[in-house]
Design a protein around this motif. Sequence first.
Motif, short mmCIF file in Angstrom:
data_model
loop_
_atom_site.label_atom_id
_atom_site.label_comp_id
_atom_site.label_asym_id
_atom_site.label_seq_id
_atom_site.Cartn_x
_atom_site.Cartn_y
_atom_site.Cartn_z
N SER A 227 7.32 -5.60 10.15
CA SER A 227 6.30 -5.39 9.12
C SER A 227 6.18 -3.95 8.69
O SER A 227 5.80 -3.66 7.56
N VAL A 228 6.45 -3.04 9.59
CA VAL A 228 6.27 -1.64 9.25
C VAL A 228 7.32 -1.20 8.23
O VAL A 228 7.00 -0.58 7.23
N GLY A 229 8.54 -1.57 8.49
CA GLY A 229 9.60 -1.23 7.55
C GLY A 229 9.30 -1.83 6.20
O GLY A 229 9.35 -1.17 5.15
N ALA B 295 6.47 -2.73 5.01
CA ALA B 295 5.31 -2.11 4.39
C ALA B 295 5.69 -0.80 3.73
O ALA B 295 5.25 -0.49 2.63
#
Lengths: 354, 354
Positions: free
Chosen positions: B63-65, B67
Motif C-alpha cells: 500500500s505504501v508504494g 500510495a
Amino acid sequence: MKDCKRSHTGKGGSVATMHEVAQRAGVSIATVSFVVNDSKPVAPATRARVEAAMKELGYHRNSVGRALARGRTYIIALLYPALQHSFSRTAVRFFTSAAAQARERGYNLVLWPISNEAEQVTELTSTGLVDGVLLMEVQLDDSRVGELERGKTPFALIGRTQDTAGIAFVDIDFETTIESAIDHLMKLGHTNFALVDGGYGSDALSGYGPVARSRSAFGEVTTQRGLSSVMLTCDENPDAGREIAAELVADHAETTAVLVMNELAAPGIVAGVKNVGIAIPDDMSIISVGSSADMASMADPQLTLMTSPSTELGRSGVDAVIDRIENPLNPLPQALIPCTFTAGRSVARVRSSS
Amino acid sequence: MKDCKRSHTGKGGSVATMHEVAQRAGVSIATVSFVVNDSKPVAPATRARVEAAMKELGYHRNSVGRALARGRTYIIALLYPALQHSFSRTAVRFFTSAAAQARERGYNLVLWPISNEAEQVTELTSTGLVDGVLLMEVQLDDSRVGELERGKTPFALIGRTQDTAGIAFVDIDFETTIESAIDHLMKLGHTNFALVDGGYGSDALSGYGPVARSRSAFGEVTTQRGLSSVMLTCDENPDAGREIAAELVADHAETTAVLVMNELAAPGIVAGVKNVGIAIPDDMSIISVGSSADMASMADPQLTLMTSPSTELGRSGVDAVIDRIENPLNPLPQALIPCTFTAGRSVARVRSSS
DNA sequence: TGCCTGTAGTAAAGCGCTTAACTCTTCGTC
DNA sequence: GACGAAGAGTTAAGCGCTTTACTACAGGCA
C-alpha cells in the motif's frame, strides 16, 4: 533544469517537497533530509538556511515517501472488533493511554476497525500499511491470532489465547483479581457467593478468556476456601442483568455476595435485585469486576468494583508491540496486571442473622 | 542482471514484490500492475501466468508504494477527542457504520486519536498520510475546523460550527428532534417542562453545538406553545445526574416532563428523582434525547428516548468526505438528520390531579 | 611538503508502485 | 497489397524521501 513542472510554490495543489526546500536553500536534497531528521551533523549556517526555507515554503515531510524509503510506516493498528462488542469506558481509557504511549515512542496508534474475520487481518497486515498490530478482545482460540502468527507483522495481544507460548501479550490477572474480591467479601463475613459473567455472544462463550479464566479462578478459590458458590451468565446489557438477577434470587436465595464480571449488565442486576425487595448492600453485596468507575456508578447504589487496569494495559500493550517491532530478538513480553479495588456503596458486612 | 540483492524469494524478511512476480511470470512489471488493478486489458493467457506467479509468491500489493505513486492513501481519519469525552454507545455505532461505508467505497476509515489541539490536526493532515478527515464532537467555534480549512485536506464534520458556510457537515437535526419530543409529551398532557443538558467541560459549555442548539430549540418551542420551562445543566456522569435531579425536584416542583440531553447522566437523574419519592413515569416523565437504547436501559425504569441516528450519520459523514475528496467541485454536502422516537418505560400521561 | 583524519556536503541508487508514451503484431478494409 | 487501427506489452519516468558511498576541503602532525 530538473523538476520544473511543479515549481510553482505556494498554493497550486500539492505541498512543498524536500526538493523545493533544497533548491531554495541552495543545498542538496540529502542535506535537507539530514536537517529534518537530525540524522547527520549539518553546519549551523546551512541548517539555518534550510530551516528558513522550510518555514517559508511551509514544508512538512511527507509520511508516505518516508515510509516507502524507510520501510516503516510508524503506524500501529489497534484491532478492535467494534461490531461485535460494545466499546466500554474501560476500552476507551485503554485506547487513550495506548495512543499516548505510542506517540511518546514515535508511533501512531490508530483504531482499525475490522470485522472478526481472520482474512481481514491478513488484508491489513500484508499490505505493509502498519508496522505492528495490537489485538483486543482475544478469544481463547482465536483465528486472528493464528493468522498473525503466520504473517510477519509484529503483534501483541491484549488478552490471551489458551496457549500463550511464543506470543507477546498483556492481560488482566484474573486469578489475583477474583481472589482479592472474594477475600474482601469474606472478611465481611460472606460465605455464599455467586459469579455472573458476560455471555459474549452465545456459543463463543467458553472461548472468551476473561470469562473462562474468572470462572476457573472463582471455582478454585471458593472451593479452596470452602465457600458455597454458583455461576451464572447473561448477555452484556442491563436488561439481561435484570433477568439474571431474578433468577439468582429465585434459585439461589442463600447468596449474599455477587461478583459481576459483566460491566454492562451490572446496573441491571442491581435494579433487578432491588425490584424483588432485596436491599443492596444490606441484604446482598455486589462487586463489579473489571469495570470502570463511570460505569459502576450507573447503578444505584453505585457499585463497588475491581477497577480494570486499562491505562497500564494500554501502555504496556503498546510497549510490547514496539518491542517486537524494534527488537524481535528480545524475550517475549508477557505481563499480567490485576484489577484494583475501588470502594462504592454496594458492599456491606453480611447480616448477622440467617 | 538487475535487482539481485533480494531475489531470494520466500521467507527472508520482506514480502514478494511486483518485480518478483513480473520476473516469475516472464512479463514486465507494468503488466503485473495492470493485472492487479485491472486497469488495462491483459490477454487471458498472460493474466493467468501473472496470477499464478502471484499466488506462488504469496504476493500482496504494498500500500505504501501504491500510495506514493498514486498520491492517495485511501485512508480517512476519524478524529475523535477520546481524551476529553467518553466514547458512548452512540459513537460506537457511528464509528462502525462509518467504517463499513468507507470500506464499501474502497477506503479505510480509522479512528485517529488526537488531543483537541488544533496543531495536532495539522500534524496529521500535512504529512499526507490521510486523504480526508472526519471531525467529531465539533464545537460551535472550533479551532480545529479553522485549521482544516487552512489546509488542503478534504474534510467533513459530524456536528456543525456556528457558521457552516463553505463547510461539509452532517449533524443531528436538534430542532426537529426537540420539537417531536415535546410534542409527544404535550399529547400526554404535560405542560411543565425541563431540559437537562450535558456540561461538556465547564466554560466550553455554550460552545458545544448540540447543547446550544437544543437549548434554543427548547426555548423556542416551549415559548411558542406557551409551556412552562426550565433549563439545567450537569456533568456527563450519573452522579452529576443524581445531584441535578435533587435540584430539579427542589426548585421546580411543578415539572412533570424532562428532556435529558445527557446520555451518561440520565440514569443518575432517574435514580435521583426516585430517591426523593417521585415515581417515574407516574409522577414525572423523562425522555433521553440523542441517546442509544443500550444506555437508556441502564436506567430503571428503562428510559424512553429519541434515538440518535448514529448509523445514518456515520454513513453520510463518510460519503461527505469521500465526495469532497473525489469531486471537490460538487456542491457541499450538508445534511441534518433527526433522532427517532423509541418507547421505553419512563413516559406516561400526566396525572390528572395537580 | 606530504599524509592522514575528520567534517560538511553531494550524488545517486533505490523503496514498490503507477502510468503516459511508445513499440510490435495482427487484422480489417479499400 | 498497403495503410491504419486496435490490441497487448514494454519502457521508463516519476511519487517524496532515506541513506550509502563518495568528494572536497581544512587542519594537525611529522
